[in-house]
Design a protein around this motif. Structure first.
Motif, PDB file in Angstrom:
ATOM      1  N   PHE B 140      35.740  79.191  29.613  1.00 13.39           N
ATOM      2  CA  PHE B 140      36.809  77.996  29.077  1.00 13.39           C
ATOM      3  C   PHE B 140      36.341  76.710  29.957  1.00 13.39           C
ATOM      4  N   ALA B 141      36.186  76.901  31.157  1.00 17.33           N
ATOM      5  CA  ALA B 141      36.070  75.756  32.163  1.00 17.33           C
ATOM      6  C   ALA B 141      34.353  75.159  31.377  1.00 17.33           C
ATOM      7  N   LYS B 142      33.650  76.145  31.079  1.00 17.97           N
ATOM      8  CA  LYS B 142      32.271  75.446  30.616  1.00 17.97           C
ATOM      9  C   LYS B 142      32.538  74.640  29.202  1.00 17.97           C
ATOM     10  N   SER B 143      33.308  75.276  28.437  1.00 20.26           N
ATOM     11  CA  SER B 143      33.474  74.519  27.187  1.00 20.26           C
ATOM     12  C   SER B 143      34.120  72.923  27.382  1.00 20.26           C
ATOM     13  N   LEU B 144      35.052  73.088  28.509  1.00 21.81           N
ATOM     14  CA  LEU B 144      35.578  71.702  28.469  1.00 21.81           C
ATOM     15  C   LEU B 144      34.645  70.702  29.311  1.00 21.81           C
ATOM     16  N   ILE B 145      33.929  71.208  30.122  1.00 17.86           N
ATOM     17  CA  ILE B 145      32.741  70.403  30.919  1.00 17.86           C
ATOM     18  C   ILE B 145      31.632  69.931  29.688  1.00 17.86           C
ATOM     19  N   PHE B 146      31.501  71.114  28.741  1.00 15.28           N
ATOM     20  CA  PHE B 146      30.431  70.698  27.838  1.00 15.28           C
ATOM     21  C   PHE B 146      30.939  69.586  26.859  1.00 15.28           C
ATOM     22  N   MET B 147      31.975  69.288  26.652  1.00 16.23           N
ATOM     23  CA  MET B 147      32.830  68.725  25.422  1.00 16.23           C
ATOM     24  C   MET B 147      32.211  67.379  25.162  1.00 16.23           C
ATOM     25  N   PRO B 148      32.226  66.626  26.345  1.00  9.59           N
ATOM     26  CA  PRO B 148      31.711  65.178  26.006  1.00  9.59           C
ATOM     27  C   PRO B 148      30.564  64.991  25.232  1.00  9.59           C
ATOM     28  N   MET B 149      29.756  66.174  25.256  1.00  9.78           N
ATOM     29  CA  MET B 149      28.455  66.185  24.545  1.00  9.78           C
ATOM     30  C   MET B 149      28.600  66.045  23.125  1.00  9.78           C
ATOM     31  N   ALA B 150      29.788  66.129  22.475  1.00  9.56           N
ATOM     32  CA  ALA B 150      30.259  66.083  21.247  1.00  9.56           C
ATOM     33  C   ALA B 150      30.775  64.552  20.905  1.00  9.56           C
ATOM     34  N   ILE B 151      30.845  63.747  21.900  1.00 13.96           N
ATOM     35  CA  ILE B 151      31.454  62.476  21.860  1.00 13.96           C
ATOM     36  C   ILE B 151      30.415  61.495  21.580  1.00 13.96           C
ATOM     37  N   SER B 152      30.605  60.693  20.662  1.00 15.16           N
ATOM     38  CA  SER B 152      29.537  59.408  20.621  1.00 15.16           C
ATOM     39  C   SER B 152      29.448  58.803  21.717  1.00 15.16           C
TER      40      SER B 152
END
Lengths: 375, 331
Positions: B140-152
């Protein structure tokens, strides 16, 4: 075995706390934007978004009810209403002029001059009395009130309509979907040839694809724009589809080839022995088996084309029918630099679809990243 | 609007069917021309097998050539010509480049970016990977830290510009950074105009985006480390920190290098962040944005191409390194 080293509970605590800190640091910027996008301009300007969840003191300027609504009581003309417009705040001070907006406490009677008086109660209800009829614009009331948290969706309504983000959403879709689908097909055939067919020059081609992976886009912009203009595509959707296809191909071929090479040789050879042609093998065996890799690349390409600004700026015009969401966002940053309610709502709308795709398909995205890098 | 959707829809259909039809028809024609039976069956099969890969490859090779290889040569040609691309000017664009203050500023900033962003992203990514692998809610923590990757990049720029926002004296600070500084007793600043330091505030955006990428890849590499090496270290009484630094990290150097170079390439190409946050003012110009400036505002294809070639030149060592690695693996 990791657990043996980690059984000391203080260490476990430290690790958990550090991860909490990391996660908070990494999510707070986006969260702040999200919160700001549902606050109105006054709220954003008067307090930080982190105060949005708590009651906040606000300075409001309210124009009293219009002159038509006045009533006559005991020889006096009266305007009455609620300065907080029905929300459940508490007035702490009010004033009758912009010079002294907090001169009076709730319940006091302020003097407007020329015999008019104003009183505001703690719940925000006000009463203006005048010996003569009210005419023209009604007076302004200055109120300092403690307001409960409140949120609004009006920013979104505004940016979708007036700022053109609704239309830009469609334009972005128009760019993104063909630019995702077309390269997949072309790359899949090429990847199959590079993975499973023997021909001279194969190693060279693979090396070329690896090399082209890193060619900077900047290099291609001017020559291709000139080319598009020369052959009559100009600045239109066809041009950007082709451009995204071209720029996405190295990654697509590389990812898919790496995946296809790993498929079991026996399946393909036994199909060959049974007399299947390469075309049939590709369509009936390789393509279905490669689904995870295809999905990975599709997500990559989708995120990349959706989030792209450079290619869209160069290969599309900036008319209403061609401006994509990132383009609108860029224009808003220039023209509405200080209007954070507009910027926040627009930015959040533009990242909404990628975020949904990201959380829904994360598994494939991670898989694709690993296939593309750890090699 | 409806028309546009129809056009996009029909393009997908035409494009997909066109592709399928091309591959299907070209293979069919090949089978007809060189049938795998009759007196010349053997020779025909060999000849067909020599041709068929190129039928599969043709669209990709043509597109790659046209969209990625051809532009390199045109850019070289353009860089030797004037702003409109009509008159040959020799090396004038290059000599202009080395005297241009903005170019030197861009080179300096790009160097800073190259030193800081890959290092910081990889560092944070490694820490995040090591920590999240040890806890129960790690994914869960990983997917939150990874999230900015999807942002332009442009969306991320808006997000961070808001954090750096500055309000004049007497107004409440609504930017998170200034609010924190104020709470700690400091003076709020206009962060994006501070000389040199503002570069780091821009880099922060990219580090924020790329840490997740580094984390995901390094976490997979950490999991791939053979258990025995760690077991042996534990038996020898190594502390968790020692295990991490002396056993785990040395075994994933290769992956760290891949992450590092991937982010390096991205850094050289990054332009949206600078464009959106400062547009190269206050000493924050970078090569990619400089190129964009000369292309759109300067309308000078000669100078813009020259800058683009510099970016290409900086990428080339990594390109060669990647190719060599790929060839090593194929053997």
């Amino acid at each position: 075995m990791d657990n043996i080293a980690g059984t000391r509970s203080r260490l476990v605590w430290a690790v958990n706390l550090s991860v909490v800190a990391l996660v908070v640091l990494w999510t707070i910027p986006t969260f702040g934007l999200l919160v700001s996008s549902v606050r109105n301009a006054d709220q954003i300007a008067s307090s930080g978004w982190w105060q949005a969840l708590f009651p906040a003191t606000q300075n409001l300027i309210v124009r009293a009810a219009p002159a038509e609504s006045q009533s006559e009581e005991a020889g006096k003309f009266v305007l009455a209403g609620n300065a907080l417009e029905g929300s459940s705040g508490t007035v702490s001070a009010f004033g009758a002029s912009s010079r002294e907006p907090t001169a009076f406490a709730p319940g006091d009677v302020a003097d407007f001059g020329s015999g008019q008086t104003l009183s505001v109660a703690a719940d925000g209800s006000y009463r203006i009395e005048s010996p003569t009829r009210f005419e023209g614009r009604s007076p302004r009331i200055f109120v300092t009130a403690r307001m409960p948290p409140s949120f609004t969706s009006s920013n979104y309504a505004k940016v979708i309509g007036a700022e053109g983000l609704g239309r830009a959403f469609l334009n972005t879709m128009t760019v993104t979907i063909p630019a995702t689908v077309i390269p997949i097909l072309i790359a899949a055939f090429a990847a199959y040839a590079l993975a499973w067919m023997e021909f001279p020059g194969r190693a060279l081609l693979i090396a070329a694809v690896v090399g082209l992976l890193v060619v900077p886009l900047q290099m291609a912009l001017i020559p291709l724009l000139k080319l598009h203009n020369a052959i009559g595509i100009g600045k239109d959707y066809l041009g950007i589809w082709l451009a995204h296809t071209g720029f996405g191909l190295p990654m697509a071929i590389y990812l898919l080839r790496n995946y296809m090479v790993g498929l079991p040789r026996e399946i393909i050879e036994s199909a060959r022995v049974d007399g299947a042609t390469d075309f049939q093998i590709f369509l009936k065996i390789i393509l279905p088996l490669s689904f995870p890799a295809l999905a990975s690349f599709a997500i990559f390409q989708f995120l990349w084309t959706w989030n792209d600004l450079l290619v869209a700026t160069v290969f599309l015009g900036n008319t209403e029918s061609q401006l994509v969401m990132t383009g609108v966002l860029r224009e808003l940053l220039g023209s509405k630099g200080g209007e954070w309610e507009i910027l926040a709502a627009s930015a959040f709308l533009s990242i909404l679809v990628p975020l949904i795709v990201f959380f829904a398909m994360q598994k494939y995205l991670v898989r694709g990243l690993l296939a593309g890098s750890v090699k | 609007m409806f028309e546009q959707l129809m056009m996009a829809g029909s393009t997908i259909v035409v494009g997909v069917f066109g592709c399928v039809a091309y591959f299907f028809a070209s293979n069919l024609i090949l089978d007809r021309l060189l049938p795998a039976r009759g007196p010349n069956a053997g020779a025909n099969i060999n000849r067909a097998n020599a041709v068929r890969p190129w039928l599969f490859l043709a669209p990709a090779v043509i597109l790659l050539g046209l969209y990625l290889v051809y532009p390199v040569f045109v850019s070289i040609w353009l860089s030797l010509h004037d702003s409109g691309g009509d008159r040959f000017v020799g090396l004038a664009n290059y000599s202009w480049l080395f005297q241009d203050g903005k170019f030197r500023e861009s080179m300096r900033n790009n160097l800073l970016w190259l030193l800081v962003v890959p290092a910081a992203s990889t560092f944070f990514g490694l820490i995040a990977a090591a920590l999240t692998d040890r806890i129960r809610w790690g994914n869960f923590a990983k997917s939150l830290i990874f999230m900015p990757m999807a942002i332009s990049f442009i969306g991320a720029s808006v997000i961070w510009k808001f954090i750096y926002d500055f309000r004049g004296e007497g107004q409440a600070q609504i930017g998170l950074l200034n609010a924190i500084v104020e709470t700690l007793g400091g003076t709020p600043q206009t962060w994006l105009t501070l000389d040199i330091a503002n570069n780091f505030f821009l880099m922060m955006v990219l580090i924020w985006i790329q840490t997740g990428f580094a984390m995901v890849i390094l976490s997979a590499a950490l999991r791939g480390i053979p258990e025995e090496t760690i077991e042996a270290a534990i038996l020898d009484g190594a502390s968790p920190l020692q295990i991490f630094l002396k056993i785990k990290v040395p075994q994933i150097w290769g992956t760290i290098a891949v992450v590092w170079t991937t982010i390096t390439i991205l850094v050289l190409k990054v332009f949206d962040i600078v464009l959106a946050m400062t547009n190269g003012q206050w000493g924050t110009q970078v090569l990619a944005n400089l190129m964009f400036d000369w292309m759109f505002r300067g309308n000078d294809s000669g100078r813009a191409s020259t800058v683009a070639l510099v970016i290409m030149l900086l990428v080339t060592p990594i390109m060669i390194w990647n190719i060599r690695n790929a060839r090593k693996e194929m053997r």
